[in-house]
Design a protein around this motif. Structure first.
Motif, mmCIF file in Angstrom:
data_model
loop_
_atom_site.group_PDB
_atom_site.id
_atom_site.type_symbol
_atom_site.label_atom_id
_atom_site.label_comp_id
_atom_site.label_asym_id
_atom_site.label_seq_id
_atom_site.Cartn_x
_atom_site.Cartn_y
_atom_site.Cartn_z
ATOM 1 N N MET A 1 0.830 -1.206 0.000
ATOM 2 C CA MET A 1 0.000 0.000 0.000
ATOM 3 C C MET A 1 0.870 1.264 0.000
ATOM 4 O O MET A 1 0.530 2.251 -0.662
ATOM 5 N N ILE A 2 1.956 1.229 0.724
ATOM 6 C CA ILE A 2 2.860 2.383 0.752
ATOM 7 C C ILE A 2 3.552 2.548 -0.594
ATOM 8 O O ILE A 2 3.700 3.669 -1.101
ATOM 9 N N GLU A 3 3.940 1.444 -1.196
ATOM 10 C CA GLU A 3 4.630 1.503 -2.485
ATOM 11 C C GLU A 3 3.733 2.037 -3.598
ATOM 12 O O GLU A 3 4.201 2.696 -4.520
ATOM 13 N N THR A 4 2.440 1.755 -3.519
ATOM 14 C CA THR A 4 1.516 2.162 -4.585
ATOM 15 C C THR A 4 0.735 3.427 -4.248
ATOM 16 O O THR A 4 -0.008 3.930 -5.092
ATOM 17 N N GLY A 5 0.893 3.951 -3.040
ATOM 18 C CA GLY A 5 0.159 5.151 -2.636
ATOM 19 C C GLY A 5 0.689 6.399 -3.310
ATOM 20 O O GLY A 5 1.832 6.443 -3.778
ATOM 21 N N SER A 6 -0.148 7.419 -3.364
ATOM 22 C CA SER A 6 0.251 8.664 -4.013
ATOM 23 C C SER A 6 1.260 9.449 -3.185
ATOM 24 O O SER A 6 2.091 10.174 -3.723
ATOM 25 N N SER A 7 1.195 9.313 -1.847
ATOM 26 C CA SER A 7 2.180 9.933 -0.958
ATOM 27 C C SER A 7 2.122 9.183 0.370
ATOM 28 O O SER A 7 1.109 8.566 0.708
ATOM 29 N N LEU A 8 3.225 9.245 1.120
ATOM 30 C CA LEU A 8 3.259 8.530 2.398
ATOM 31 C C LEU A 8 2.241 9.116 3.366
ATOM 32 O O LEU A 8 1.547 8.377 4.073
ATOM 33 N N ARG A 9 2.126 10.433 3.403
ATOM 34 C CA ARG A 9 1.176 11.078 4.316
ATOM 35 C C ARG A 9 -0.247 10.642 4.000
ATOM 36 O O ARG A 9 -1.010 10.284 4.906
ATOM 37 N N GLU A 10 -0.625 10.637 2.737
ATOM 38 C CA GLU A 10 -1.985 10.261 2.358
ATOM 39 C C GLU A 10 -2.251 8.794 2.664
ATOM 40 O O GLU A 10 -3.332 8.433 3.150
ATOM 41 N N THR A 11 -1.265 7.941 2.400
ATOM 42 C CA THR A 11 -1.442 6.507 2.666
ATOM 43 C C THR A 11 -1.627 6.248 4.147
ATOM 44 O O THR A 11 -2.563 5.554 4.562
ATOM 45 N N LEU A 12 -0.743 6.795 4.979
ATOM 46 C CA LEU A 12 -0.841 6.565 6.418
ATOM 47 C C LEU A 12 -2.080 7.227 7.005
ATOM 48 O O LEU A 12 -2.686 6.695 7.938
ATOM 49 N N ASP A 13 -2.476 8.358 6.461
ATOM 50 C CA ASP A 13 -3.687 9.030 6.937
ATOM 51 C C ASP A 13 -4.906 8.137 6.757
ATOM 52 O O ASP A 13 -5.797 8.105 7.621
ATOM 53 N N GLY A 14 -4.942 7.407 5.659
ATOM 54 C CA GLY A 14 -6.071 6.514 5.412
ATOM 55 C C GLY A 14 -6.031 5.239 6.234
ATOM 56 O O GLY A 14 -7.056 4.563 6.383
ATOM 57 N N LEU A 15 -4.853 4.913 6.764
ATOM 58 C CA LEU A 15 -4.686 3.656 7.510
ATOM 59 C C LEU A 15 -4.573 3.851 9.012
ATOM 60 O O LEU A 15 -4.569 2.868 9.754
#
Length: 206
Positions: free
Chosen positions: A77-91
């Motif tokens: 999910m981190i590798e395919t996310g648009s940004s680390l902040r957005e990915t972690l924010d959703g998780l």
């Protein structure tokens, strides 16, 4: 003619055994939990249990591989996310709930001690955790290249701090004699926003 085995039933039974074992390992410890304990908790005879797992070490390995798969999913999910902040924010809500689960936190502590003492059986999980850290570092570097994060931010230090933050929740949940604060998820979300804040805009020259 023999009745064919139902793979769904086998999967259900395997899951029940692993869930019973995880709870026992977390509450009694890996060393003090016996196969008989697991049989009783899972509602299965010793002969039935050995049809699924050859012994306690095999159960420990299966639980470690399950954790490895969860880490690998997070890495993807981190590798395919648009940004680390957005990915972690959703998780963040799921991550906080998982890290503060009393059974999971105590099991993680037991696994850590076991891995340190035996030096075997957890190589794949440890490799996955290293891959997760590397993926987070790479995501920060991508965000910096895209001007989503300050270029003077040290990716290794940020990842070290973030992992320490979430790992610290495990220790708190396992040993602290107090309930998880209701606002913890939102507090962690705000901390992530501070850690991964975009570059500040300089003063305008009007």
């Amino acid at each position: 003619m023999a009745r064919p085995k139902d793979p769904k039933n086998r999967n259900r039974r395997t899951t029940a055994i692993l869930e019973a074992a995880a709870t026992l390992f977390a509450t009694k410890g890996l060393q003090d939990t016996t196969m008989q304990d697991i049989c009783k908790a899972a509602g299965i005879s010793p002969g039935g249990l050995y049809r699924y797992f050859s012994g306690k070490d095999a159960i420990i390995q299966a639980l470690a591989l399950h954790e490895r798969d969860s880490v690998d999913d997070l890495t993807r999910m981190i590798e395919t996310g648009s940004s680390l902040r957005e990915t972690l924010d959703g998780l963040v809500a799921d991550l906080v709930a998982y890290q503060t689960n009393p059974i999971i936190s105590r099991l993680s502590i037991e696994f850590g001690i076991h891995a340190h003492n035996t030096r075997e059986g957890f190589e794949e999980l440890q490799a996955s955790e290293r891959n997760l850290a590397a993926a987070m570092v790479h995501a920060i570097q991508k965000d910096q290249a895209a001007s989503r994060l300050p270029t003077d931010l040290c990716p290794d230090s940020v990842v070290y701090s973030l992992l320490a933050l979430f790992d610290g929740m495990i220790t708190q949940a396992a040993f602290a004699e107090r309930a998880v604060p209701p606002a913890l998820t939102e507090t962690v979300r705000r901390m992530l926003h501070i850690y991964l804040a975009p570059p500040s805009k300089g003063p305008r020259n009007d």
